[in-house]
Design a protein around this motif. Structure first.
Motif, PDB file in Angstrom:
ATOM      1  N   ARG A 246     -10.064   3.856 -17.942  1.00  0.00           N
ATOM      2  CA  ARG A 246      -9.353   3.669 -16.668  1.00  0.00           C
ATOM      3  C   ARG A 246      -7.933   4.211 -16.835  1.00  0.00           C
ATOM      4  NH1 ARG A 246     -11.190   0.413 -12.504  1.00  0.00           N
ATOM      5  NH2 ARG A 246     -13.364  -0.220 -12.794  1.00  0.00           N
ATOM      6  N   SER A 248      -4.112   5.276 -16.383  1.00  0.00           N
ATOM      7  CA  SER A 248      -3.019   4.552 -15.736  1.00  0.00           C
ATOM      8  C   SER A 248      -2.332   5.446 -14.709  1.00  0.00           C
ATOM      9  CB  SER A 248      -1.997   4.108 -16.781  1.00  0.00           C
ATOM     10  OG  SER A 248      -1.473   5.226 -17.485  1.00  0.00           O
ATOM     11  N   TYR A 269      -3.417  -1.034  -3.683  1.00  0.00           N
ATOM     12  CA  TYR A 269      -3.873  -1.292  -5.052  1.00  0.00           C
ATOM     13  C   TYR A 269      -5.402  -1.307  -5.116  1.00  0.00           C
ATOM     14  CZ  TYR A 269      -5.648  -3.759  -9.034  1.00  0.00           C
ATOM     15  OH  TYR A 269      -6.403  -4.088 -10.124  1.00  0.00           O
ATOM     16  N   ARG A 273      -7.875   0.457  -7.826  1.00  0.00           N
ATOM     17  CA  ARG A 273      -8.881  -0.252  -8.622  1.00  0.00           C
ATOM     18  C   ARG A 273     -10.272   0.322  -8.379  1.00  0.00           C
ATOM     19  NH1 ARG A 273     -10.694  -6.441  -7.718  1.00  0.00           N
ATOM     20  NH2 ARG A 273     -12.354  -5.377  -6.573  1.00  0.00           N
ATOM     21  N   ALA A 277      -8.900   3.256 -11.782  1.00  0.00           N
ATOM     22  CA  ALA A 277      -7.604   3.420 -12.448  1.00  0.00           C
ATOM     23  C   ALA A 277      -7.057   2.067 -12.879  1.00  0.00           C
ATOM     24  CB  ALA A 277      -6.608   4.091 -11.509  1.00  0.00           C
ATOM     25  N   SER A 278      -6.105   2.088 -13.781  1.00  0.00           N
ATOM     26  CA  SER A 278      -5.369   0.881 -14.151  1.00  0.00           C
ATOM     27  C   SER A 278      -3.967   0.987 -13.577  1.00  0.00           C
ATOM     28  CB  SER A 278      -5.309   0.703 -15.668  1.00  0.00           C
ATOM     29  OG  SER A 278      -4.577   1.762 -16.272  1.00  0.00           O
ATOM     30  N   TYR A 279      -3.386  -0.185 -13.233  1.00  0.00           N
ATOM     31  CA  TYR A 279      -2.131  -0.201 -12.501  1.00  0.00           C
ATOM     32  C   TYR A 279      -1.260  -1.330 -13.015  1.00  0.00           C
ATOM     33  CZ  TYR A 279       0.981  -0.588  -8.415  1.00  0.00           C
ATOM     34  OH  TYR A 279       2.064  -0.663  -7.581  1.00  0.00           O
ATOM     35  N   HIS A 280      -0.029  -1.002 -13.365  1.00  0.00           N
ATOM     36  CA  HIS A 280       0.860  -1.934 -14.067  1.00  0.00           C
ATOM     37  C   HIS A 280       1.142  -3.205 -13.264  1.00  0.00           C
ATOM     38  CE1 HIS A 280       3.999  -3.062 -16.942  1.00  0.00           C
ATOM     39  NE2 HIS A 280       4.763  -3.365 -15.896  1.00  0.00           N
ATOM     40  N   VAL A 300       7.477   2.454 -17.365  1.00  0.00           N
ATOM     41  CA  VAL A 300       6.053   2.494 -17.014  1.00  0.00           C
ATOM     42  C   VAL A 300       5.650   3.922 -16.681  1.00  0.00           C
ATOM     43  CG1 VAL A 300       4.288   1.622 -15.424  1.00  0.00           C
ATOM     44  CG2 VAL A 300       6.179   0.132 -16.127  1.00  0.00           C
ATOM     45  N   ALA A 304       2.501   6.800 -17.809  1.00  0.00           N
ATOM     46  CA  ALA A 304       1.394   6.825 -16.846  1.00  0.00           C
ATOM     47  C   ALA A 304       0.684   8.171 -16.842  1.00  0.00           C
ATOM     48  CB  ALA A 304       1.916   6.506 -15.448  1.00  0.00           C
ATOM     49  N   ASP A 305      -0.651   8.138 -16.764  1.00  0.00           N
ATOM     50  CA  ASP A 305      -1.444   9.365 -16.788  1.00  0.00           C
ATOM     51  C   ASP A 305      -1.331  10.159 -15.489  1.00  0.00           C
ATOM     52  OD1 ASP A 305      -2.694   8.958 -19.396  1.00  0.00           O
ATOM     53  OD2 ASP A 305      -3.736   7.282 -18.435  1.00  0.00           O
TER      54      ASP A 305
END
Length: 390
Positions: A246, A248, A269, A273, A277-280, A300, A304-305
């Motif tokens: 996943r 970021s 968000y 999801r 993806a991942s989310y801070h 952050v 992040a990707d």
């Protein structure tokens, strides 16, 4: 002062009652009406939490939640079929005769709602004529069939009252001056508050199109069309359900006031999801956006990707990005050319179709995001709303 402003906002002449727990109910009988059920097609809500619809023989009761996250009041509207009597027991509620034949839309999202149902002809006024993507609405504007009525302190009440539309659809939010429309109510013009932004899922937000369908008696059509959107969205969610990686991401840009990032209970968000993806800031328990400083987002963003929704101002290239702040060059996503905006369908006037048709076609937005974040899952998908910033 904040509390006082909130109280003033809700001094609309509408009845405030506790939120209903049902989404769509049919109740028979009324003292003034003994005819047949006029609404054989009825909507059922599966995702939206911000409004409810209750059906009676010749009218519908719509309750719209307060646009404030922590409030529990609702605005009540009575949608009465033309030519039938006003029901008993709703003396203080706003009455809207249906089907609505003319509507003033105060937001581009409202154009997405009418566009989904192909009923652009009911739009006779808008707050601002500049930010329009719909070709059908643009043609009506060019033909002089849609008037610009202004917004907030610039609202042209005299023009609106002379137009006397069947409905003004307003936008509800903590900063919207909804009491601005009280004089219209006194003139017999209903004002309906649309607070779709409080929804926590893309499908919930899109399901507000069923409210528009109830206003024009098109429930049968909307049930079929929305079911297709829902099916496609859920099919895409299954694609990412078991991804092993996943990536970021960060989203947005710093503005003069703050860097606004979506909260963990926001529909934005949920897009991230569902796209795998991942989310801070996934665990921030609120809807809407969280204002942060550049310095808070910076560490952050360095790792992040992906960097999405880079859409402040006229940002078209990486050079434009650096013109806003040279520190953006430090971001991993900047170095790897993984920067995207949702401006692909922006026209010469600056209108962005992401906020119109994108709002009621969340499956297409999700497909774009999956193509960006997990390109191997949708290798043949061509981006619709998103584009790369190079």
């Amino acid at each position: 002062m904040i509390i006082r402003s909130i109280l003033i906002l809700f001094l609309l002449p509408a009845l405030f009652v506790g939120c209903s727990t049902s989404s769509s109910i049919y109740e028979k009988g009324d003292a003034h009406y003994t005819g047949r059920d006029l609404f054989p097609d009825k909507v059922q809500l599966a995702h939206a939490k911000g409004f409810t619809i209750t059906y009676r023989d010749h009218y519908k009761v719509v309750k719209i939640m307060s646009p404030f996250e922590k409030a529990t009041d609702t605005l009540t509207y009575i949608l009465v079929q033309r030519g039938t009597p006003r029901p008993i027991g709703y003396k203080d509620s706003q009455v809207i005769e249906i089907p609505v034949r003319s509507m003033v839309a105060m937001s581009s999202l409202h154009l997405g709602l009418v566009g989904f149902l192909g009923c652009e002809e009911i739009v006779t006024g808008m707050g601002n004529l500049k930010y329009v993507s719909s070709d059908k609405v643009l043609r009506r504007i060019n033909a002089g069939k849609i008037a610009e009525v202004g917004k907030d302190q610039g609202l042209n009440e005299e023009l609106l009252i002379s137009m006397h539309p069947d409905l003004v659809m307003a936008t509800g939010s903590p900063v919207s001056k909804v009491n601005r429309y009280e004089s219209l109510y006194q003139a017999g013009i209903p004002v309906m508050v649309n607070s779709e932004w409080v929804e926590t899922t893309p499908l919930g937000r899109a399901e507000w199109v069923k409210l528009m369908a109830a206003l024009i008696n098109r429930e049968g059509e909307v049930n079929k069309k929305f079911a297709r959107v829902e099916k496609e969205y859920q099919k895409l969610v299954q694609l990412t359900a078991n991804v092993t990686s996943r990536p970021s991401l960060i989203t947005g840009m710093n503005s003069k006031d703050a860097w606004y990032v979506p909260n963990g209970d926001s529909y934005v968000y949920r897009f991230f999801r569902d796209a795998g993806a991942s989310y801070h800031w996934a665990n921030t328990k609120a809807t809407g956006s969280l204002p942060l400083s550049f310095e808070t987002v910076y560490p952050v963003a360095l790792q992040a990707d992906y960097w999405l929704n880079v859409s402040i101002g006229n940002v078209q290239t990486k050079k434009d990005v650096l013109a806003r702040d040279v520190r953006y060059a430090d971001f991993k996503s900047f170095k790897t050319n993984r920067i995207y905006s949702y401006n692909k369908r922006m026209n010469a006037q600056g209108a962005n179709d992401y906020w119109e048709s994108g709002a009621v076609n969340p499956h297409l937005v999700l497909a774009d995001l999956i193509r960006i974040i997990h390109p191997e899952l949708l290798p043949d998908h061509e981006l619709i709303y998103y584009k790369s910033i190079n």
